[in-house]
Design a protein around this motif. Sequence first.
Motif, PDB file in Angstrom:
ATOM      1  N   LEU A   1       0.375  16.479  -2.429  1.00 49.11           N
ATOM      2  CA  LEU A   1       1.159  15.355  -1.864  1.00 49.11           C
ATOM      3  C   LEU A   1       2.380  15.900  -2.421  1.00 49.11           C
TER       4      LEU A   1
ATOM      5  N   VAL B   1      -6.761  12.060  -0.445  1.00 48.87           N
ATOM      6  CA  VAL B   1      -6.906  13.075   0.784  1.00 48.87           C
ATOM      7  C   VAL B   1      -7.054  13.850   1.374  1.00 48.87           C
TER       8      VAL B   1
ATOM      9  N   LEU C   1       4.612  13.204   6.806  1.00 47.92           N
ATOM     10  CA  LEU C   1       3.137  13.551   6.597  1.00 47.92           C
ATOM     11  C   LEU C   1       2.763  14.107   7.704  1.00 47.92           C
TER      12      LEU C   1
ATOM     13  N   ILE D   1       5.109   5.327   2.348  1.00 47.58           N
ATOM     14  CA  ILE D   1       4.804   6.399   3.171  1.00 47.58           C
ATOM     15  C   ILE D   1       5.861   5.942   4.425  1.00 47.58           C
TER      16      ILE D   1
ATOM     17  N   TRP E   1      -0.893  10.202  -8.669  1.00 49.68           N
ATOM     18  CA  TRP E   1      -1.010  10.941  -7.316  1.00 49.68           C
ATOM     19  C   TRP E   1      -1.987  12.257  -7.244  1.00 49.68           C
TER      20      TRP E   1
ATOM     21  N   LEU F   1      -5.140   6.056   2.088  1.00 47.91           N
ATOM     22  CA  LEU F   1      -3.416   5.744   1.281  1.00 47.91           C
ATOM     23  C   LEU F   1      -3.261   4.857   2.021  1.00 47.91           C
ATOM     24  N   GLU F   2      -4.378   3.846   2.482  1.00 42.30           N
ATOM     25  CA  GLU F   2      -3.615   2.287   3.035  1.00 42.30           C
ATOM     26  C   GLU F   2      -4.911   2.187   2.048  1.00 42.30           C
TER      27      GLU F   2
ATOM     28  N   ILE G   1      -4.553  10.235  -5.489  1.00 41.35           N
ATOM     29  CA  ILE G   1      -4.778  10.031  -3.826  1.00 41.35           C
ATOM     30  C   ILE G   1      -4.701  11.255  -3.537  1.00 41.35           C
ATOM     31  N   ASN G   2      -4.294  11.874  -4.145  1.00 41.65           N
ATOM     32  CA  ASN G   2      -4.197  13.824  -3.279  1.00 41.65           C
ATOM     33  C   ASN G   2      -5.591  14.180  -3.154  1.00 41.65           C
TER      34      ASN G   2
ATOM     35  N   THR H   1       0.849  -1.398   0.538  1.00 44.56           N
ATOM     36  CA  THR H   1      -0.295   0.074  -0.227  1.00 44.56           C
ATOM     37  C   THR H   1       1.119   1.098   0.029  1.00 44.56           C
ATOM     38  N   VAL H   2       0.028   2.300  -0.548  1.00 45.87           N
ATOM     39  CA  VAL H   2       0.387   3.681  -0.275  1.00 45.87           C
ATOM     40  C   VAL H   2       0.858   3.928   0.499  1.00 45.87           C
ATOM     41  N   ALA H   3      -0.033   3.758   1.725  1.00 48.66           N
ATOM     42  CA  ALA H   3       0.453   3.692   3.947  1.00 48.66           C
ATOM     43  C   ALA H   3       2.065   3.375   3.761  1.00 48.66           C
TER      44      ALA H   3
END
Lengths: 153, 153
Positions: free
Chosen positions: B89, B120, B2, A80, B113, A124-125, B116-117, A75-77
Motif C-alpha cells: 500500500l 488486505v 485505493l 483513506i 503498514w 481497513l476499517e 495493514i498490508n 479508522t484507517v479506512a
Amino acid sequence: MLRLSKLTDYAIVVLTYMAKNQDGLYSAIEIAKATGVAPPTVSKILKELLKAKVLISTRGAKGGYRLAKTAEKITVASVIGALEGPIALTECSVSNHNHSCEQVSGCEIGGVWGLINQTVFNALEAITLADMLVSVNRRSPQEINIPISSLYR
Amino acid sequence: MLRLSKLTDYAIVVLTYMAKNQDGLYSAIEIAKATGVAPPTVSKILKELLKAKVLISTRGAKGGYRLAKTAEKITVASVIGALEGPIALTECSVSNHNHSCEQVSGCEIGGVWGLINQTVFNALEAITLADMLVSVNRRSPQEINIPISSLYR
DNA sequence: CTATTTAGGACTATTCTAGTCCTCTTTATT
DNA sequence: AATAAAGAGGACTAGAATAGTCCTAAATAG
Ligand code: FES
Ligand code: FES
C-alpha cells in the motif's frame, strides 16, 4: 501494486503525530516541522481531513487543528476515504447506478468486486489510529511478509 | 480511492472467461472477441499473466493460453500481483531493506503498514477465480456498501 | 490594527497508466 | 520447404492522475 497515494501516507503520519496528545491543538506549520513533510502539503492534507470531519479547526491567531474524535474511533479506512474518496478497487465498484461499469461487454462479475471491496474495506476499517500509536511505542521490528515477491519493478 | 489498475480489472475479466472451461486453450484474439477488450491489450495482459505463471502458453499455429492451475488455486491477490507487482500500500511497505522508506523524518509507523498490508493481502488471497465464477452464475444483484460516500469526485 | 492562522482554490510539472505497434520466434499444415 | 497462425518481448505515445506549490480571502487573539 495496489498503492495508496503519498498524501494518504503522509496523512497517517500527521495524524499519528497529533494523536500522541489527543487534545492538543496543532498549527499546520508546527506539524510540518515535527513530521518533516513540506508545509503546503501538510496544509493541504489537513484541509482534506477537515472536510472529512476527521479534524476540527480553529481559525485565527493561536488557531490550529485537533482530532475530532478519539484515536480509537479514527479508522484507517476513514483516512483513506478522506484523501482518496471512497474505497472502490475498480470502476465496477463505484456506485454504478447507471451501469456505467459495463466496461466490457458481457462482463457480469461486478457483484464479486463488491464482495472483494467490502472485504478490503472491513480490513481497513478494523485498524485505528490507536493501533498505530501502540505499534509506534512497541517498535516491533516485525518483518513484512509479501508472498508475491519477484515482480516488483 | 485505493484503485486497482484497469489492466488488472481486465485480467480478472479475461481469466473469468477462461475459467469457464478450465482446460480450454484460447488464443489472444479469441479472448479479445469474447470479452470486448481490445486485442493488443488482451495480449499484453496475457503476457503478464504468463510471466507470473498464472497461465501456460503454447506457441505457433493452434497455440494459445490456458490456466496453469485450477480456478480454485488462482487467487485475486496473485492476479493483482502479476499485473501490479506485490501488494504494498505504501512506500513504507515495499521490501525496505535499505530503509529507503524513511520518507519522513522520525516516522516509525512502518510496522503498522506491514500489518495493514498483510490484512488486505489476506483478504485478497482468500478470493479465487472459482469464487468469481460462482457469482457470475448466481448473478446476485447485491448492492455495494461503501460507507465513505460523500467524497467521490 | 496587526500578526497569525485557517479556508478555498487555481495552477504546474512530473509521474504513471493505458493502449498500440513492431519485429522476432515457434509451430501446424499443406 | 513454404506459409500462415500464434505467442514473446519490448519500444513507444498520448492522456490522465498525482504531488506539490502558491495566491487571496476570512477569522481571531492580543
Ligand atoms: S467491467 Fe464492470 S462489472 Fe466487469
Ligand atoms: S514514511 Fe516510511 S515508515 Fe513512515
